[in-house]
Write a protein that holds these residues in place. Structure first.
Motif, PDB file in Angstrom:
ATOM      1  N   TRP A  17       0.825  -1.210   0.000  1.00 30.83           N
ATOM      2  CA  TRP A  17       0.000   0.000   0.000  1.00 30.83           C
ATOM      3  C   TRP A  17       0.862   1.264   0.000  1.00 30.83           C
ATOM      4  O   TRP A  17       0.626   2.185  -0.774  1.00 30.83           O
ATOM      5  CB  TRP A  17      -0.928  -0.020   1.218  1.00 30.83           C
ATOM      6  CG  TRP A  17      -1.874   1.136   1.250  1.00 30.83           C
ATOM      7  CD1 TRP A  17      -3.029   1.262   0.556  1.00 30.83           C
ATOM      8  CD2 TRP A  17      -1.715   2.336   2.005  1.00 30.83           C
ATOM      9  NE1 TRP A  17      -3.603   2.471   0.839  1.00 30.83           N
ATOM     10  CE2 TRP A  17      -2.818   3.156   1.720  1.00 30.83           C
ATOM     11  CE3 TRP A  17      -0.747   2.791   2.892  1.00 30.83           C
ATOM     12  CZ2 TRP A  17      -2.977   4.409   2.305  1.00 30.83           C
ATOM     13  CZ3 TRP A  17      -0.915   4.034   3.462  1.00 30.83           C
ATOM     14  CH2 TRP A  17      -2.016   4.830   3.169  1.00 30.83           C
ATOM     15  N   LEU A  18       1.875   1.296   0.863  1.00 32.89           N
ATOM     16  CA  LEU A  18       2.735   2.479   0.955  1.00 32.89           C
ATOM     17  C   LEU A  18       3.575   2.688  -0.297  1.00 32.89           C
ATOM     18  O   LEU A  18       3.945   3.823  -0.614  1.00 32.89           O
ATOM     19  CB  LEU A  18       3.647   2.376   2.176  1.00 32.89           C
ATOM     20  CG  LEU A  18       2.971   2.546   3.533  1.00 32.89           C
ATOM     21  CD1 LEU A  18       3.950   2.225   4.651  1.00 32.89           C
ATOM     22  CD2 LEU A  18       2.422   3.958   3.690  1.00 32.89           C
ATOM     23  N   SER A  19       3.865   1.613  -1.030  1.00 31.95           N
ATOM     24  CA  SER A  19       4.688   1.743  -2.233  1.00 31.95           C
ATOM     25  C   SER A  19       3.998   2.573  -3.311  1.00 31.95           C
ATOM     26  O   SER A  19       4.647   3.052  -4.236  1.00 31.95           O
ATOM     27  CB  SER A  19       5.052   0.367  -2.791  1.00 31.95           C
ATOM     28  OG  SER A  19       3.916  -0.283  -3.340  1.00 31.95           O
ATOM     29  N   ILE A  27       9.579   4.068   3.035  1.00 33.82           N
ATOM     30  CA  ILE A  27       8.878   2.925   3.617  1.00 33.82           C
ATOM     31  C   ILE A  27       9.747   2.278   4.688  1.00 33.82           C
ATOM     32  O   ILE A  27       9.266   1.923   5.770  1.00 33.82           O
ATOM     33  CB  ILE A  27       8.488   1.899   2.536  1.00 33.82           C
ATOM     34  CG1 ILE A  27       7.501   2.520   1.539  1.00 33.82           C
ATOM     35  CG2 ILE A  27       7.877   0.648   3.170  1.00 33.82           C
ATOM     36  CD1 ILE A  27       7.261   1.671   0.305  1.00 33.82           C
ATOM     37  N   ALA A  28      11.029   2.120   4.404  1.00 33.38           N
ATOM     38  CA  ALA A  28      11.960   1.504   5.353  1.00 33.38           C
ATOM     39  C   ALA A  28      11.994   2.277   6.668  1.00 33.38           C
ATOM     40  O   ALA A  28      11.961   1.683   7.751  1.00 33.38           O
ATOM     41  CB  ALA A  28      13.360   1.418   4.742  1.00 33.38           C
ATOM     42  N   ARG A  39      12.242  -4.490  -0.835  1.00 33.47           N
ATOM     43  CA  ARG A  39      12.416  -4.860  -2.251  1.00 33.47           C
ATOM     44  C   ARG A  39      11.971  -6.292  -2.510  1.00 33.47           C
ATOM     45  O   ARG A  39      11.357  -6.583  -3.536  1.00 33.47           O
ATOM     46  CB  ARG A  39      13.870  -4.664  -2.674  1.00 33.47           C
ATOM     47  CG  ARG A  39      14.256  -3.235  -2.875  1.00 33.47           C
ATOM     48  CD  ARG A  39      15.651  -3.127  -3.496  1.00 33.47           C
ATOM     49  NE  ARG A  39      16.050  -1.739  -3.573  1.00 33.47           N
ATOM     50  CZ  ARG A  39      16.944  -1.180  -2.773  1.00 33.47           C
ATOM     51  NH1 ARG A  39      17.557  -1.884  -1.858  1.00 33.47           N
ATOM     52  NH2 ARG A  39      17.237   0.100  -2.911  1.00 33.47           N
ATOM     53  N   GLN A  40      12.284  -7.202  -1.577  1.00 30.75           N
ATOM     54  CA  GLN A  40      11.895  -8.604  -1.741  1.00 30.75           C
ATOM     55  C   GLN A  40      10.372  -8.757  -1.774  1.00 30.75           C
ATOM     56  O   GLN A  40       9.837  -9.481  -2.600  1.00 30.75           O
ATOM     57  CB  GLN A  40      12.482  -9.462  -0.615  1.00 30.75           C
ATOM     58  CG  GLN A  40      13.980  -9.613  -0.670  1.00 30.75           C
ATOM     59  CD  GLN A  40      14.442 -10.277  -1.950  1.00 30.75           C
ATOM     60  OE1 GLN A  40      14.952  -9.633  -2.846  1.00 30.75           O
ATOM     61  NE2 GLN A  40      14.258 -11.567  -2.031  1.00 30.75           N
ATOM     62  N   PHE A  45       5.503  -9.473  -5.055  1.00 30.19           N
ATOM     63  CA  PHE A  45       4.172  -8.990  -5.421  1.00 30.19           C
ATOM     64  C   PHE A  45       4.084  -8.719  -6.916  1.00 30.19           C
ATOM     65  O   PHE A  45       3.085  -9.062  -7.557  1.00 30.19           O
ATOM     66  CB  PHE A  45       3.824  -7.720  -4.628  1.00 30.19           C
ATOM     67  CG  PHE A  45       2.433  -7.225  -4.905  1.00 30.19           C
ATOM     68  CD1 PHE A  45       1.341  -7.850  -4.332  1.00 30.19           C
ATOM     69  CD2 PHE A  45       2.220  -6.123  -5.720  1.00 30.19           C
ATOM     70  CE1 PHE A  45       0.056  -7.401  -4.581  1.00 30.19           C
ATOM     71  CE2 PHE A  45       0.937  -5.666  -5.972  1.00 30.19           C
ATOM     72  CZ  PHE A  45      -0.152  -6.306  -5.402  1.00 30.19           C
ATOM     73  N   GLN A  46       5.121  -8.109  -7.494  1.00 35.52           N
ATOM     74  CA  GLN A  46       5.123  -7.828  -8.928  1.00 35.52           C
ATOM     75  C   GLN A  46       5.130  -9.114  -9.752  1.00 35.52           C
ATOM     76  O   GLN A  46       4.504  -9.187 -10.805  1.00 35.52           O
ATOM     77  CB  GLN A  46       6.321  -6.962  -9.305  1.00 35.52           C
ATOM     78  CG  GLN A  46       6.226  -5.552  -8.794  1.00 35.52           C
ATOM     79  CD  GLN A  46       7.519  -4.763  -8.976  1.00 35.52           C
ATOM     80  OE1 GLN A  46       8.561  -5.324  -9.276  1.00 35.52           O
ATOM     81  NE2 GLN A  46       7.438  -3.456  -8.789  1.00 35.52           N
TER      82      GLN A  46
END
Length: 69
Positions: A17-19, A27-28, A39-40, A45-46
């Protein structure tokens, strides 16, 4: 978060959501996670269209539903 700890499904959903509005560094900082972990989760998700360990959630939901009856 400690090294080698699993990221909860809720936290993974928050990352997705935050991305949409923040970059990985933001985010970190917000979630106190490493940029590598973020990133993982985003890469998974992608690639798969779901969060890692999402298949574990329905089993947990079934257990909760059974305890209510």
């Amino acid at each position: 978060m400690g090294q080698g700890q699993k990221i909860s499904s809720e936290m993974q959903q928050a990352i997705i959501w935050l991305s949409q509005v923040l970059n990985i560094d933001q985010i970190a900082i917000s979630l106190n996670l490493s940029t590598y972990s973020i990133r993982q989760v985003l890469l998974y998700f992608q690639t798969h269209g779901t969060i890692p360990n999402a298949e574990e959630q329905p089993a947990q939901d079934d257990c909760k539903g059974n305890s209510k009856t």
